[in-house]
Design an enzyme around this catalytic site. Structure first.
Site, mmCIF file in Angstrom:
data_model
loop_
_atom_site.group_PDB
_atom_site.id
_atom_site.type_symbol
_atom_site.label_atom_id
_atom_site.label_comp_id
_atom_site.label_asym_id
_atom_site.label_seq_id
_atom_site.Cartn_x
_atom_site.Cartn_y
_atom_site.Cartn_z
ATOM 1 N N LYS A 1 5.837 14.024 8.195
ATOM 2 C CA LYS A 1 5.244 14.352 9.483
ATOM 3 C C LYS A 1 6.180 13.867 10.581
ATOM 4 O O LYS A 1 6.642 12.711 10.555
ATOM 5 C CB LYS A 1 3.871 13.685 9.623
ATOM 6 C CG LYS A 1 2.822 14.200 8.645
ATOM 7 C CD LYS A 1 2.395 15.611 8.966
ATOM 8 C CE LYS A 1 1.252 16.065 8.080
ATOM 9 N NZ LYS A 1 0.755 17.417 8.453
ATOM 10 N N LYS B 1 -3.364 28.220 3.479
ATOM 11 C CA LYS B 1 -4.496 27.331 3.239
ATOM 12 C C LYS B 1 -5.781 28.155 3.225
ATOM 13 O O LYS B 1 -6.107 28.803 4.229
ATOM 14 C CB LYS B 1 -4.591 26.258 4.331
ATOM 15 C CG LYS B 1 -3.421 25.285 4.348
ATOM 16 C CD LYS B 1 -3.568 24.283 5.489
ATOM 17 C CE LYS B 1 -2.422 23.275 5.481
ATOM 18 N NZ LYS B 1 -2.494 22.350 6.636
#
Length: 375
Positions: A163, A266
């Site tokens: 991240k 997703k």
């Protein structure tokens, strides 16, 4: 298949360790589960909406409210197709669809992985295991980051996602690449460079081009396909879209604009497993790299993701980590486990292939709705 009822179950679970991204820090999470009941079986789905509307506009309490007031009553009265009358709320829809599909497949003795292969135009060879990837949150300290990455590489993960955000990008990436020269490495910005605009983002992210990254994921805002297309032309590293894709139509627009070379698929974000298969198939037809993303799912959502990830168009390792990477205690009888070769087995039993067992102390609320209406 006739539904007898739908139950909404909210559970509160502790993460194995706090999860930190550009959107905030999570140590404990409430999860809305959907249980669909028929005369022959019950099925489970998981809503991946987060506590606050920071990833997309959806959030946990809102998703539960729309499930109870709008989606579940419609499905009980008219089947899954009745959800189309409700605009948006992709994560809530995905949870309800998954539960109904799971119940139907369990009653027929069919595994979800086989059902998804049957409707895909690009199923690829049968895969009993899929390569596992792991995401590492923002540590704010390079030494802690290197310790965390080293731990995950030692466990056998084939791909690591870091991240990143403005001020936490080139330094951590350089440190990890120096420590792990051959590691499959990518970064995820969760839209955090949008405030810099295309010019500012290009200047910041171009510094990552020399580190051999698989991709830079979602650097700009989720509504900025044109900006991503322009940014992608300025960077050597492939751009991947995540939050920007809420349906197969969005994927079609992204491909047409040249807004990405990779897509993170997703099920919760695109409205369900069936829509996720459509996005997967589009990527395979268009030559777009694809992988199955994750949303801190429990074993319920993780089992469904593993079945999806077994499709042949997923050319890159996804966010399909072992259950113990995120959860102190999972709620299924066979949690996902990382194998020595860096893969995770795809559940082969009927439906999602796992059974749900909820610790009583974890249950916050339960609401039952019968096909005849009423709680």
């Amino acid at each position: 298949m006739e539904l007898k009822g739908i139950e909404l179950v909210t559970v509160r679970l502790s993460l194995a360790e706090p999860w930190v991204t550009a959107m905030g820090r999570i140590a404990e999470r409430s999860v809305v589960l959907v249980r669909a009941v028929t005369d022959d079986a019950e099925g489970w789905g998981e809503c991946v909406a987060q506590p606050e509307p920071t990833y997309t506009a959806e959030y946990e309490a809102g998703a539960r409210a729309v499930l109870e007031a709008h989606l579940a009553p419609r499905v009980l009265a008219g089947g899954l197709a009745a959800m189309e009358a409700v605009k948006g709320h992709q994560m809530a829809k995905a949870a309800l669809e998954a539960a109904v599909l799971d119940a139907g497949l369990r009653a027929r003795g069919v595994a979800l992985v086989d059902a998804l292969r049957a409707v895909s135009s690009h199923p690829g060879p049968h895969r009993e295991r899929v390569p596992a990837g792991v995401a590492v949150g923002v540590t704010g300290d390079v030494d802690r980051l290197l310790e965390e990455v080293g731990k995950r590489v030692g466990e056998g993960y084939r791909r690591v996602k870091l991240k990143v955000g403005p001020g936490w990008d080139v330094v951590p990436v350089a440190a990890v690449r120096d420590a792990h020269p051959g590691l499959a490495l990518q970064v995820d910005a969760n839209g955090s460079y949008r405030a810099l605009g295309v010019d500012g983002a290009a200047g910041a992210l171009a510094r990552l081009d020399g580190y051999g990254l698989l991709m830079v994921e979602q650097p700009l805002g989720d509504d900025d396909l044109v900006g991503h297309a322009e940014l992608g032309r300025r960077l050597a590293t492939p751009l991947c879209l995540d939050e920007a894709i809420a349906s197969d139509d969005d994927a079609a627009s992204a491909v047409a604009l040249g807004a990405c070379r990779v897509l993170n698929v997703k099920p919760g974000r695109v409205g369900g497993l069936r829509e996720a298969v459509r996005v997967h198939d589009r990527c395979a037809r268009s030559g777009i790299g694809a992988w199955c993303g994750g949303m801190l799912e429990t074993g319920v959502g993780r089992a469904a993701n593993l079945a999806l990830a077994a499709l042949g168009g997923f050319s890159l390792p996804g966010d399909l980590s072992a259950s113990d990477r995120y959860w102190a205690t999972d709620i299924v009888d066979r949690p996902a486990t990382l194998q020595a070769d860096g893969t995770i087995a795809v559940p082969a039993g009927p439906g999602i292939g796992v059974s749900v067992s909820l610790p009583p102390a974890s249950v916050v609320d339960r609401t039952w709705m019968s096909a005849r209406g009423g709680a």
